[in-house]
Design a protein around this motif. Structure first.
Motif: not given
Length: 282
Positions: A94-122
């Motif tokens: 809430a302090q950085v609007p648009g810069r940090l997005r929070v997703i409540e999910a199990d990363a074991m069941r989530q395709d992380l590559s679909t969450l943001c455009p390239a270039p991307r890092q973990i």
């Protein structure tokens, strides 16, 4: 030039944890990293993040998240399964609007590559109980990432970076080094965490190679390495019996009396490619 939002006037992490009652839970593999000097260094190990989209897995109370927000990353996505921690990170978002997005999910069941455009890092301090399966899943799609900067138990980190012939060399190291350039970047003592784990930790950097294997070749490598290291005391002619045995080894020009830990990455690659080709032809 875009001015990046950065959080201001944050309370100490320990106060945030106390206010939310966010005790670390063993069942979730949680050990919180609170030292801002260490989290800043981890963020810096990922290199220049300008223009990069960063996915952080298991942010917990947000120590590393805060450090990532102090970089020039284009955006950060925090993936968290613990509802309590989601509330903490959502306050930060809430302090950085648009810069940090929070997703409540199990990363074991989530395709992380679909969450943001390239270039991307973990970039993540991974929960100890799921670090290895998470990494293997990301290696299957290594071409989606420019870099992975990940913290593991030190023993797991050593397995990822192990050289052929060493005691730590095994299936995980072959899969990681086959798809990425791997390096141990930082060692972290137990006392840096709350609560302190019983083991040391280490940060590993993985940079994907150009020209990644397709899905079928990756599955072939998984089968080969599972067989080879599943019975690592056996000679290869016996260990690889379920995937072609002597015929496979002969075609690859590898002595069947050798053991899995003596093979280098190129030899495993040769076995996997032959196995994939033979499987497709059958």
């Amino acid at each position: 030039m875009t001015i990046l939002e950065r959080p201001q006037g944050l309370e100490p992490l320990r106060e945030t944890i106390a206010r939310h009652g966010l005790d670390a839970r063993k069942a979730l593999g949680q050990h919180f990293l609170l030292d801002p000097g260490i989290t800043a260094r981890i963020a810096s190990l990922a290199g220049d993040l300008a223009g990069q989209h960063v996915v952080e897995v298991g942010p917990g109370p947000g120590g590393l998240t805060r450090a990532l927000l102090d970089t020039d990353a284009a955006g950060i996505i925090a993936v968290e399964v613990d509802t309590r921690a989601v509330a903490v990170i959502s306050e930060l978002a809430a302090q950085v609007p648009g810069r940090l997005r929070v997703i409540e999910a199990d990363a074991m069941r989530q395709d992380l590559s679909t969450l943001c455009p390239a270039p991307r890092q973990i970039i993540a301090n991974l929960p100890y109980n799921v670090g290895t399966p998470l990494l293997v899943g990301w290696l299957r799609q290594a071409s989606a990432w420019t870099r992975l900067t990940l913290m593991f138990q030190q023993e797991v980190a050593e397995r990822i970076c192990a050289a052929p012939g060493s005691s730590h060399y095994g299936r995980l190291g072959v899969l990681a080094q086959w798809t990425c350039r791997c390096g141990m970047l930082m060692h972290i003592p137990p006392g840096a965490f709350s609560p302190p784990p019983k083991v040391h930790s280490a940060v590993v950097g993985l940079i994907p190679h150009a020209g990644q294997p397709d899905a079928e070749l990756f599955r072939a490598m998984e089968r080969i390495t599972a067989a080879a290291f599943g019975q690592r005391r056996k000679m290869l002619r016996g260990a690889l019996k379920s995937v072609g045995g002597e015929a496979l080894l002969s075609e690859a020009g590898i002595d069947g009396s050798r053991r899995a830990e003596t093979l280098d990455i190129a030899e495993f690659d040769r076995l996997a490619r032959i196995h994939a080709r033979n499987t497709a032809a059958s």
